[in-house]
Structures are given as structure tokens and as C-alpha cells.
Design an enzyme around this catalytic site. Structure first.
Site, short mmCIF file in Angstrom:
data_model
loop_
_atom_site.label_atom_id
_atom_site.label_comp_id
_atom_site.label_asym_id
_atom_site.label_seq_id
_atom_site.Cartn_x
_atom_site.Cartn_y
_atom_site.Cartn_z
N ASP A 40 0.82 -1.21 0.00
CA ASP A 40 0.00 0.00 0.00
C ASP A 40 0.85 1.26 0.00
O ASP A 40 0.32 2.36 -0.17
CB ASP A 40 -0.93 0.01 1.22
CG ASP A 40 -2.15 -0.86 1.02
OD1 ASP A 40 -2.43 -1.22 -0.13
OD2 ASP A 40 -2.83 -1.18 2.01
N SER A 43 6.10 2.33 3.54
CA SER A 43 7.51 2.75 3.62
C SER A 43 7.79 3.93 2.68
O SER A 43 8.57 4.83 3.02
CB SER A 43 8.42 1.57 3.27
OG SER A 43 8.24 0.50 4.17
N PRO A 117 4.75 -3.82 9.40
CA PRO A 117 4.58 -4.75 8.28
C PRO A 117 3.11 -4.91 7.89
O PRO A 117 2.21 -4.79 8.71
CB PRO A 117 5.13 -6.07 8.83
CG PRO A 117 5.94 -5.71 10.02
CD PRO A 117 5.30 -4.49 10.59
N ASN A 170 -3.78 5.99 -1.10
CA ASN A 170 -2.50 6.20 -1.80
C ASN A 170 -2.60 5.74 -3.26
O ASN A 170 -3.54 5.07 -3.67
CB ASN A 170 -1.41 5.41 -1.07
CG ASN A 170 -0.02 5.81 -1.50
OD1 ASN A 170 0.19 6.91 -2.02
ND2 ASN A 170 0.93 4.93 -1.30
N LYS A 171 -1.58 6.15 -4.02
CA LYS A 171 -1.44 5.79 -5.44
C LYS A 171 -2.62 6.31 -6.27
O LYS A 171 -3.07 5.68 -7.23
CB LYS A 171 -1.29 4.27 -5.60
CG LYS A 171 -0.12 3.70 -4.79
CD LYS A 171 0.10 2.22 -5.03
CE LYS A 171 1.23 1.69 -4.16
NZ LYS A 171 1.52 0.26 -4.37
N LYS A 479 3.00 -45.53 37.56
CA LYS A 479 2.70 -44.46 38.52
C LYS A 479 1.68 -44.92 39.57
O LYS A 479 1.90 -44.78 40.77
CB LYS A 479 2.14 -43.23 37.78
CG LYS A 479 3.06 -42.62 36.75
CD LYS A 479 2.45 -41.38 36.12
CE LYS A 479 1.13 -41.67 35.40
NZ LYS A 479 1.27 -42.62 34.30
N SER A 547 0.09 -36.03 33.34
CA SER A 547 0.46 -34.59 33.38
C SER A 547 1.64 -34.32 32.45
O SER A 547 2.75 -34.08 32.90
CB SER A 547 0.77 -34.14 34.81
OG SER A 547 1.60 -35.03 35.50
#
Length: 640
Positions: A40, A43, A117, A170-171, A479, A547
Site C-alpha cells: 500500500d 515505507s 509490516p 494512496n497511489k 505411577k 500430566s
């Protein structure tokens, strides 16, 4: 096309430097971000702002001209994006990956801009850049209109409490400066912004490459009679100006004690104004005092306001620690330990209800747990959907419980006291960013009931000290066999013990839980709470559960007083338990008939530092029982 913004730092004579710096110091600061979809022109816009404000030095210009010819993406014209995109990967791919911060100034104001970004996979980077911004410039390619990522970033902007938005279409040069195109985009965006509650939206048609409507009005848009972008940036109200009108709050960042004669509390004022003599309340304790002095390196101040960093001394000796908040006594902020929040998840591993994380709000770090994932939010449609987990870059509304109360403001009022981050308890990596919506009523209505008979008294009556002996290991490791032998031995000695067995508990308390990762986390959370209550009754609790996750075993340990949690790792090789397979579960799992089975298609995280390590290849169950009972006796859990 571009107006002269008044500063050429590279051209200043040496004798003008002091005057320049003095003028520079007195100007206000605006932090803003550029965001939107890929390509878009974010930068490029920032590069253009740097160029037009004369903030590009001669060596940078030479490098820009050379790089623009080398890249060749703008047909020989300067590629202003190269002033911002500094990573090699960014230049090679023509995208922004990391957040780039740039500074520039005009005659009226200083600016720090974050170029964020556009790709969805870098949403967490965008959140980082937006966390301190006063304004957001949302760019839209005039040829493409409002896209999903435009909506995502706008949603995040509203979520993070950014009050001012500039919609920069933009553009426009690529659509022949069409007013119809511009108007349609504005209508679409304003409709979405209204759903988000964004009220302050300024829409500007621009060309970042050519500079139209950036620093001065463009002749290509005679139909647009609004302000230029830089004029708006120079005059929009910043958060510090708004926060100065709110009640006083200052999170304590440091207790300043250089000698026995001075004790001050340093921090940046989040909102309001403070003067010596003002009554203040310390939160979360609620104690009150008055401000004695406002201390800075340049001497004491008569007053200080939002945005200033100062050290306060008080007239009374009050217990204050890093992370506490000093607030106006008659208008304090809220204190709570349970909240409804909105969380942007940034971790590679999913967010799971019941799992414990570190929460950092201001300067305070506390243990936190997601008690309920209420729903995920589709940022494109704003639709809500039920969820048990939250993945990378997803957004969800969650209930959150802390181990201790904190002072806060809802994010819509003060982002500094309403925003927080979540960190992984093992790696300390940031895995989520959150915003407090409000405190849950139960955080104020539910209190711990003090009891006259203590855990120590209950244990003494039984001739023992309470303990939680936590057996962990693969299914079939032995166990339950070992735990059963330990209970029989303790019972024979007249001790008071009880086994919480994984299978038995799933017949009742946890019968509603399956075997997904989220359900396993909740399974352990519930059992740990029951074990804690049983230990409070003075019992020796033997917990026999697979667990599989270290995080949940750590959570269980942290629920108990020091020394009261004993982790027993029943270490049996996978090949051995598969050979035993007393319930036929491994065979089913191998055939694909049993999903999410630990050791086959669900991970088991072995303890790194178990209190007792039982290697079943070397010890019989009876010998393991002897080892555990001896350990309980040696550590004083069993009195003579």
C-alpha cells in the site's frame, strides 16, 4: 508541490546548533504508525516525509539515488521506501518485515513514526509498533480498496486505543485522480470504522511517490479541499495533552534510595498533574499520604504532568514497591485480580485456558491464568466464534485471573494502565498482548474466608506435615502401582493419605474433559486445585497423573507452599510401556483408533529436575515405594 518545513539540520552552522537544540527541545512530540495491507506504500510515504522535511543527509541521499537505480522499481525515480526498509530481506522482497522507527521534525512538532509490516504473519510486529502511538495512518491502495489486512490493522488500532486515524488513499495517480474511486473507498472504510467505534477519521487522497497532499495541497485534486497530511500531523492532539486533564496516576518504576536520608519513588506520570501537598493513594494497598517534593536532576518542581519522569517523596513512611501506582487520593484508579480482556496472540504455541503465564502491566509482573476463552473475533467480519484455543495472530476475548490484585484503567481510558503483555513462564518470551476491558464483578465480591483451624493444626493432629506427591510419567509406566504401594505403607503407619488417580478423577470431577491439549491443561488445573485443598486439610496427597506438560506441573507446584510439592518422575522407556500396554491403549493409538495419546501423537515433556527420579529399569515398585517414603521421612513430612 512540497512546502518548506523549515529545518535543514545538515546545513546548520556551528553557531546555530545551540539555538536549534533549544527550539527542538521545547516542541511537542507525536508518535504515529503507518499500517495497512502489503504494497500500500507505507515505507514510501515515510521516506517521502523524511525527504520533504529535509531530514535526509547528503550521504543518505547519495546512497538512496544509487540504491534506487540498482533496485529499479520506480522507473528511475527515487524509491523512498529504501530509506526505511533496512533489512536485506526487505529490500530483496520489496516488503516490510520488522518495525522500523524513524524520527523527523518540522517547525511545529517532532515526530517518531513506526513503519509496520503489512503481512498477516507479522501482525505481532504491527502490535509492537502501535502500542505507543497517538495516531495511525491507515494506507489503502486506490486500485484495491479496503482489504482484509486493512480491516485487521484497523481493528488492532481501535483495540489498542489509538484515538486518531488518517485514512490515506494512496497511489491516486494510478487511478487518474478519480474522485469516484476515492469517495467509494471512504464510504467503505467509514462504515467499517463506525462498527469499531473509531470516530476521528480524516480521509486524504495522496501519492506517496509524487508527494501529492503530503506536505502541501495538490493541484491534481482540485475536488479535495481538506488539509495536507503534514498539516494534520502538526496540529492533532497527542495523548499527553488529553491525559494531562485526567486524574493523577504514576506507576512506580524504581524506589530511589541513594542514602538513609532520602527515599523517593521514580516513574513517568501516566496522567494528570501533581503538586507538593497533594493527597495521594497508593495502589493496590490503598494507603494514603501527601506529596512532599517533586525531584528531578534539574531541581525540585512546583508541579509535574503527564509524560514527565520525576521522583516523588511523600510526607509519610509508606510501603511502596516497584509496580505500585501512586494516584490522586480522591480519584484513584481501580484495583482487581480478575478481568475480561482482549488478547492478540503472538506465540507459536496456542494459547490454552488453564495454562499459567507471566503478565506484565506497567512495571508489575504477576502470575496469570486464562480462566475462559469466551470467543475468537474474525477481524474481517467482526463475527465472534466459540474457541478452546487461540493461534498465532488470532484475537480473542478472554477472562483472566491474577495471583494478586493490580491497579489498572480500562484501555479505552488509559493504554498505559490498561495494556499488558503475556510471557511464557519457561522462556520469558512475549506470547501475547492484551487490553483490559473491565474488571469482573466477582473479583470484588469473592474474598478468601479466614478459618480458625489452620493447616498446621490439622496436620499436627495427624502427626505429619501436608504434602502433594505428584507422580508423572507415561501411561503404563507404573505411577498408580507405586502410588498405591506408598498409600498402603502410609496407612499402615497410621498416616493420613489419599490418592488422586487420573482414571478415577475422570469418572467424576473431570468426566466432561477429553484428551486435547486444552482439555489436558484444564484436567491438571482442576486436580491441582483439589490437591491444594486436601493438603490444606493436612493430608499427604498422592497425585497419579500423566500430566504431560511442564507448564502445568510448574503451575501445580506454585500453588503449594515451599517444600510441600514433591515431583516424582516415574521414568519408563516408551518401548517398555508399549510392551506392557496393560489397557491396550498403545495398540489402539498405533492403529489410529485413539487420538491425542501421550507418547504417540501427543508430546510428553519429561521433568528436567524432578525431586525424585524413579528409573523403573533399575528399581522395582517396592523399592520405589521405599525411596519415596524415606524421602518423606527425611524431609520432615512424617514425624516420629
Amino acid at each position: 508541490m512540497a512546502r518548506d518545513t523549515g529545518y535543514r539540520p545538515a546545513e546548520l552552522a556551528a553557531e546555530d546548533i545551540d539555538a536549534f537544540l533549544a527550539d527542538h527541545e521545547s516542541k511537542g512530540l507525536l508518535r504515529f504508525i503507518t499500517c495497512g495491507s502489503v504494497d500500500d506504500g507505507k515505507s514510501t510515504l515515510i521516506g517521502r516525509l523524511l525527504y520533504d522535511s529535509r531530514m535526509v543527509f547528503d550521504d543518505q541521499m547519495a546512497a538512496l539515488e544509487a540504491d534506487s537505480k540498482k533496485v529499479g522499481t520506480q522507473g528511475g525515480a527515487l524509491d523512498f521506501a529504501l530509506l526505511v526498509d533496512g533489512l536485506a530481506a526487505e529490500r530483496e522482497q520489496g516488503i516490510t518485515i520488522d518495525v522500523a522507527y524513524r524520527f523527523f521534525s518540522t517547525a511545529k512538532r517532532k515526530f517518531i513514526v513506526a513503519d509496520t509490516p503489512g503481512h498477516e504473519q507479522y501482525t505481532r510486529n504491527m502490535v509492537t509498533g502501535a502500542s505507543t502511538a497517538d495516531l495511525a495512518i491507515v494506507l489503502i491502495d486506490a486500485r484495491k480498496g479496503v482489504l482484509t489486512q486493512t480491516r485487521r490493522h484497523s481493528y488492532l488500532v481501535s483495540l489498542l486505543g489509538i484515538r486518531h486515524v488518517v485514512l490515506a488513499v494512496n497511489k491516486m495517480d494510478l487511478v487518474d485522480w478519480s474522485r469516484d474511486v476515492f469517495d467509494k473507498i471512504v464510504v467503505d472504510y467509514r462504515a467499517f470504522a463506525a462498527e469499531l467505534g473509531i470516530e476521528d477519521v480524516l480521509c486524504i487522497p495522496i501519492s506517496g511517490l509524487m508527494g501529492d497532499n503530503i506536505t502541501a495541497a495538490s493541484t491534481n485534486t482540485p475536488w479535495y479541499d481538506g488539509t495536507s497530511l503534514i498539516d494534520h500531523l502538526e496540529t492533532v492532539e497527542v495523548d499527553d495533552e488529553r491525559l494531562a486533564r485526567r486524574p493523577f496516576r504514576m506507576p512506580v518504576q524504581w524506589v530511589n534510595r541513594p542514602d538513609l536520608n532520602f527515599r523517593g519513588f521514580a516513574g513517568q506520570i501516566a496522567s494528570g498533574v501533581v503538586k507538593p501537598g497533594d493527597p495521594v493513594r497508593i495502589l493496590p494497598s490503598g494507603r494514603t499520604s501527601r506529596v512532599a517534593r517533586i525531584v528531578t536532576l534539574d531541581g525540585d518542581l512546583d508541579d509535574a504532568q503527564a509524560g514527565q519522569s520525576v521522583t516523588l517523596t511523600l510526607t509519610d513512611e509508606v510501603d511502596i514497591s516497584r509496580g505500585d501506582v501512586i494516584a490522586a487520593a480522591d480519584q484513584p484508579c481501580e484495583v482487581a485480580d480478575q478481568f475480561e480482556t482482549t488478547i492478540v496472540w503472538m506465540g507459536e504455541d496456542e494459547l490454552l485456558a488453564g495454562r499459567s503465564y507471566w503478565l506484565k502491566i506497567g512495571a508489575r509482573t504477576v502470575s496469570a491464568q486464562i480462566t475462559e476463552i469466551k470467543h475468537r473475533v474474525d477481524v474481517n467480519s467482526l463475527q465472534e466464534s466459540a474457541a478452546k484455543t487461540v493461534g498465532l495472530n488470532e484475537i480473542a476475548v478472554c477472562n483472566l485471573s491474577l495471583t494478586q490484585p493490580v491497579a489498572f484503567e480500562p484501555t479505552g481510558i488509559d493504554r498505559g494502565l490498561g495494556g499488558f503483555i503475556l510471557m511464557d513462564r519457561i522462556t520469558n518470551a512475549t506470547v501475547g498482548a492484551g487490553m483490559i476491558r473491565f474488571a469482573l464483578r466477582r473479583s470484588h465480591n469473592i474474598h478468601w474466608q479466614a478459618l480458625d483451624v489452620t493447616r498446621e493444626a490439622r496436620a499436627a493432629a495427624k502427626g505429619q506435615k501436608p504434602a502433594v506427591v505428584w507422580f508423572t510419567g507415561l501411561s503404563g509406566s507404573g505411577k498408580s502401582t507405586i502410588a498405591n504401594l506408598v498409600e498402603k505403607r502410609l496407612h499402615a503407619e497410621g498416616r493420613h493419605a489419599y490418592i488422586l488417580d487420573g482414571d478415577n478423577v475422570r469418572h467424576g470431577l473431570n468426566r466432561d474433559l477429553g484428551f486435547t491439549e486444552a482439555d489436558r491443561v484444564e484436567n491438571i488445573r482442576r486436580v491441582a486445585e483439589v490437591a491444594r485443598l486436601m493438603a490444606h486439610a493436612g493430608l499427604i496427597v498422592l497425585v497419579s497423573f500423566i500430566s504431560p506438560f511442564r507448564a502445568e506441573r510448574r503451575m501445580a507446584r506454585e500453588m503449594m507452599p515451599d517444600g510441600e510439592f514433591i515431583e516424582v518422575f516415574v521414568d519408563t522407556a516408551l518401548e517398555e510401556v508399549e510392551a506392557r500396554d496393560p489397557k491396550g491403549l498403545y495398540a489402539k493409538a498405533r492403529r489410529g483408533e485413539l487420538k491425542n495419546f501421550t507418547g504417540i501423537d501427543s508430546p510428553y515433556e519429561s521433568p528436567e529436575n524432578a525431586d525424585i527420579h524413579v528409573r523403573t529399569a533399575m528399581l522395582s515398585p517396592e523399592e520405589a515405594c521405599d525411596l519415596i517414603v524415606s524421602s518423606l521421612r527425611e524431609t520432615g513430612r512424617l514425624s516420629a
